[in-house]
Design an enzyme around this catalytic site. Structure first.
Site, short mmCIF file in Angstrom:
data_model
loop_
_atom_site.label_atom_id
_atom_site.label_comp_id
_atom_site.label_asym_id
_atom_site.label_seq_id
_atom_site.Cartn_x
_atom_site.Cartn_y
_atom_site.Cartn_z
N CYS A 115 -73.63 15.76 75.03
CA CYS A 115 -73.97 15.68 76.46
C CYS A 115 -75.47 15.76 76.72
O CYS A 115 -75.95 15.33 77.76
CB CYS A 115 -73.24 16.76 77.25
SG CYS A 115 -71.45 16.49 77.22
N HIS A 265 -76.51 16.80 84.26
CA HIS A 265 -75.34 16.31 83.52
C HIS A 265 -74.08 16.62 84.34
O HIS A 265 -74.04 17.58 85.10
CB HIS A 265 -75.28 17.00 82.16
CG HIS A 265 -74.07 16.60 81.39
ND1 HIS A 265 -73.81 15.29 81.07
CD2 HIS A 265 -73.03 17.33 80.91
CE1 HIS A 265 -72.68 15.25 80.41
NE2 HIS A 265 -72.18 16.45 80.31
N ASN A 295 -66.88 13.05 83.03
CA ASN A 295 -68.00 13.34 82.12
C ASN A 295 -68.14 12.18 81.13
O ASN A 295 -67.28 11.99 80.27
CB ASN A 295 -67.71 14.66 81.39
CG ASN A 295 -68.84 15.07 80.46
OD1 ASN A 295 -69.79 14.33 80.24
ND2 ASN A 295 -68.73 16.28 79.92
#
Ligand SMILES: CC(C)(COP(=O)(O)OP(=O)(O)OC[C@H]1O[C@@H](n2cnc3c(N)ncnc32)[C@H](O)[C@@H]1OP(=O)(O)O)[C@@H](O)C(=O)NCCC(=O)NCCS
Length: 338
Positions: A115, A265, A295
């Protein structure tokens, strides 16, 4: 004569057309729209179909980024592709992207920081530009999660969180003469703590066991699927993302109030709300995409930047703070004037 820094001169993003809603997931696993929305803010995500791979998604985002920078692939000096879902175990996916772009010769480098992959990738690319070793770099984040998720109730805590997509930017060398107004990347800050590597990981395909890299026993255990300690991830993300932003602002002599847009994020809406609260940031300065795309790991921040532009929330000259946290654990921030 100013100082050589990197400027984001082009941007692109791509998500596959197939929409998978929370209700759609209930045909494979025991979950509900209500549980997912309350815990995460996610309403839908995109999944690829057929043979579409990570480098295919990256290609679409890259073509847009090149076009918006007024460049062709042959103008590039380097390619960085951040992904945790590569086309193949090896070689890295950046070389597949390079070939699909119709070029050869220049370095094509994979970045494996999950990520935080996009922040890591622009940080490395930025160093090449600062030293004068490169002038035009394509930095892409791309993921095909949907082919690697446990689509049974066993994997529901992880499976509902992830979606497929890609986003990328072109970094170009620019001469910064007035740091207060020029568009450039001011700083990146990178962190990692491998003590938490097994809190969010895929245990197999692996060389770490007394088995073949892919072994029937591994598959019986479901080790090919991501495993996560959601609470640990949550607690560390809420702590480290704000810290990384504060460090970036302090280094550059800015305060929270100076920042025009925060593009964090997108792992969980509640993480980002808690991070914004810790920083004392009003909600309208935080741009979120998690509701529509879930995500998308390394693709999340460039998708967020591009969506913010499309929504009229990000314009040239604005000060942007980005931060990410993810598997590794890894985390980091980037501060730049768009
Ligand atoms: C995953 C996450 C949403 C779980 O939220 P939570 O409030 O901690 O929920 P819990 O893990 O305590 O689970 C609560 C219950 O819901 C159940 N559950 C888990 N996933 C579920 C799902 N998709 N649908 C329905 N129920 C689910 C659990 O089995 C548990 O049931 P139990 O109480 O009977 O044991 C949350 O921990 C989170 O978002 N963490 C960060 C994850 C992340 O950001 N990952 C990516 C990082 S890059």
């Amino acid at each position: 004569m100013g100082t050589v820094r990197s400027r984001m001169t082009g941007i692109g993003s791509y998500v596959p057309p197939r929409v998978v809603t929370n209700d759609d997931l209930t045909q494979w696993l025991d979950t509900s729209d209500e549980w997912i929305v309350q815990r995460t803010g996610i309403r839908e995500r995109r999944w690829v179909e057929g043979t579409t791979s990570t480098s295919d998604l990256a290609l679409e985002a890259s073509k847009q980024a090149l076009e918006s920078a007024g460049m062709v692939a042959g103008d590039l000096d380097m390619i960085f592709l951040a992904t945790l879902s590569p086309d193949h175990f090896f070689p890295g996916s950046a070389v597949f992207l390079q070939t699909k772009l119709g070029i050869s010769g220049i370095p094509a480098i994979d970045v494996r920081q999950q990520c935080t992959g996009f922040i890591y990738a622009i940080s490395i690319a930025d160093q090449y530009i600062r030293t004068g070793a490169a002038q035009r770099i394509l930095v892409v984040g791309a993921e095909v999660h949907s082919k690697g998720l446990d689509k049974s109730t066993r994997g529901r805590d992880v499976t509902v969180l992830f979606g497929d997509g890609a986003g990328g930017v072109i970094l170009e060398a620019t001469d910064v003469t007035d740091p207060a107004v020029d568009s450039y990347i001011m700083s990146t800050h990178l962190y990692a703590d491998g003590a938490y590597a097994e809190e969010l990981w895929v245990p197999g395909v692996s060389t770490a066991y007394d088995e073949e890299i892919v072994d029937p026993r591994m598959i019986d255990r479901g080790d090919q699927y991501p495993k996560m300690n959601g609470r640990q991830v949550f607690v560390h993300a809420v702590k480290h993302m704000p810290e990384a932003v504060e460090t970036a602002l302090a280094q550059n002599g800015y305060t929270i109030d100076d920042v025009d847009l925060f593009v964090f994020h997108q792992a969980n809406l509640r993480i980002n709300e808690a991070a914004a609260q810790r920083l004392g940031v009003p909600g309208d300065k935080v741009f979120n995409t998690i509701e529509r795309f879930a995500n998308t790991t390394a693709a999340t921040i460039p998708i967020g930047l591009h969506e913010a532009i499309k929504a009229g929330r990000l314009e040239r000259g604005m000060l942007v703070a980005s931060a990410a946290f993810g598997s590794g654990f890894t985390w980091g921030s980037a501060l730049f004037r768009w």
